[in-house]
Design a protein around this motif. Structure first.
Motif, PDB file in Angstrom:
ATOM      1  N   ALA A  34      -0.047  -1.378   0.153  1.00 22.86           N
ATOM      2  CA  ALA A  34      -0.450  -0.151  -0.119  1.00 22.86           C
ATOM      3  C   ALA A  34       1.020   1.303  -0.072  1.00 22.86           C
ATOM      4  O   ALA A  34       0.637   2.197  -0.556  1.00 22.86           O
ATOM      5  CB  ALA A  34      -0.904   0.419   1.183  1.00 22.86           C
ATOM      6  N   GLN A  35       1.742   1.667   1.212  1.00 17.48           N
ATOM      7  CA  GLN A  35       2.617   2.695   0.370  1.00 17.48           C
ATOM      8  C   GLN A  35       3.487   2.663  -0.498  1.00 17.48           C
ATOM      9  O   GLN A  35       3.835   3.715  -0.648  1.00 17.48           O
ATOM     10  CB  GLN A  35       3.925   1.929   2.343  1.00 17.48           C
ATOM     11  N   LEU A  36       4.252   1.385  -1.215  1.00 20.05           N
ATOM     12  CA  LEU A  36       4.626   1.903  -2.715  1.00 20.05           C
ATOM     13  C   LEU A  36       3.887   2.192  -3.255  1.00 20.05           C
ATOM     14  O   LEU A  36       3.965   2.849  -4.230  1.00 20.05           O
ATOM     15  CB  LEU A  36       5.111   0.688  -2.506  1.00 20.05           C
ATOM     16  N   LEU A  37       2.425   1.377  -4.077  1.00 16.12           N
ATOM     17  CA  LEU A  37       1.545   2.091  -4.470  1.00 16.12           C
ATOM     18  C   LEU A  37       0.922   3.767  -4.281  1.00 16.12           C
ATOM     19  O   LEU A  37       0.867   4.266  -4.933  1.00 16.12           O
ATOM     20  CB  LEU A  37       0.093   1.450  -4.220  1.00 16.12           C
ATOM     21  N   GLU A  38       1.227   4.258  -3.077  1.00 18.65           N
ATOM     22  CA  GLU A  38       0.595   5.234  -2.392  1.00 18.65           C
ATOM     23  C   GLU A  38       2.084   6.421  -3.172  1.00 18.65           C
ATOM     24  O   GLU A  38       1.417   7.095  -4.055  1.00 18.65           O
ATOM     25  CB  GLU A  38       0.314   5.412  -1.038  1.00 18.65           C
TER      26      GLU A  38
END
Length: 81
Positions: A34-38
């Motif tokens: 999720a952090q990577l995608l954000e």
């Protein structure tokens, strides 16, 4: 900073433990999908993510599973006809 290979390209990402409000620079720190995608401005899009050759279920996107050197493939679904 951590290096991930994303769609064949090396990229550097900061580790951030958002739940605890602190930054981690340890080699043992992990990043969530999720952090990577954000970070890549891909949150909310229809995507599939593969980590080191294995599909990451959407239910695990919030778990800290990405580590330095991981190979990530991200496929964005495109509509059309």
């Amino acid at each position: 900073m951590t290096q991930l290979i994303v769609n064949g390209q090396p990229q550097h990402f900061p580790f951030s433990n958002l739940a605890e409000g602190k930054t981690q620079d340890s080699n043992n720190a992990k990043l969530t999908v999720a952090q990577l995608l954000e970070h890549m401005a891909l949150q909310g899009k229809r995507i599939a993510v593969e980590r080191n050759g294995e599909i990451v279920p959407r239910s695990k996107f919030d778990q800290p599973i990405l580590a330095d050197g991981d190979r990530i493939e991200i496929v964005v679904a495109v509509g059309g006809g």
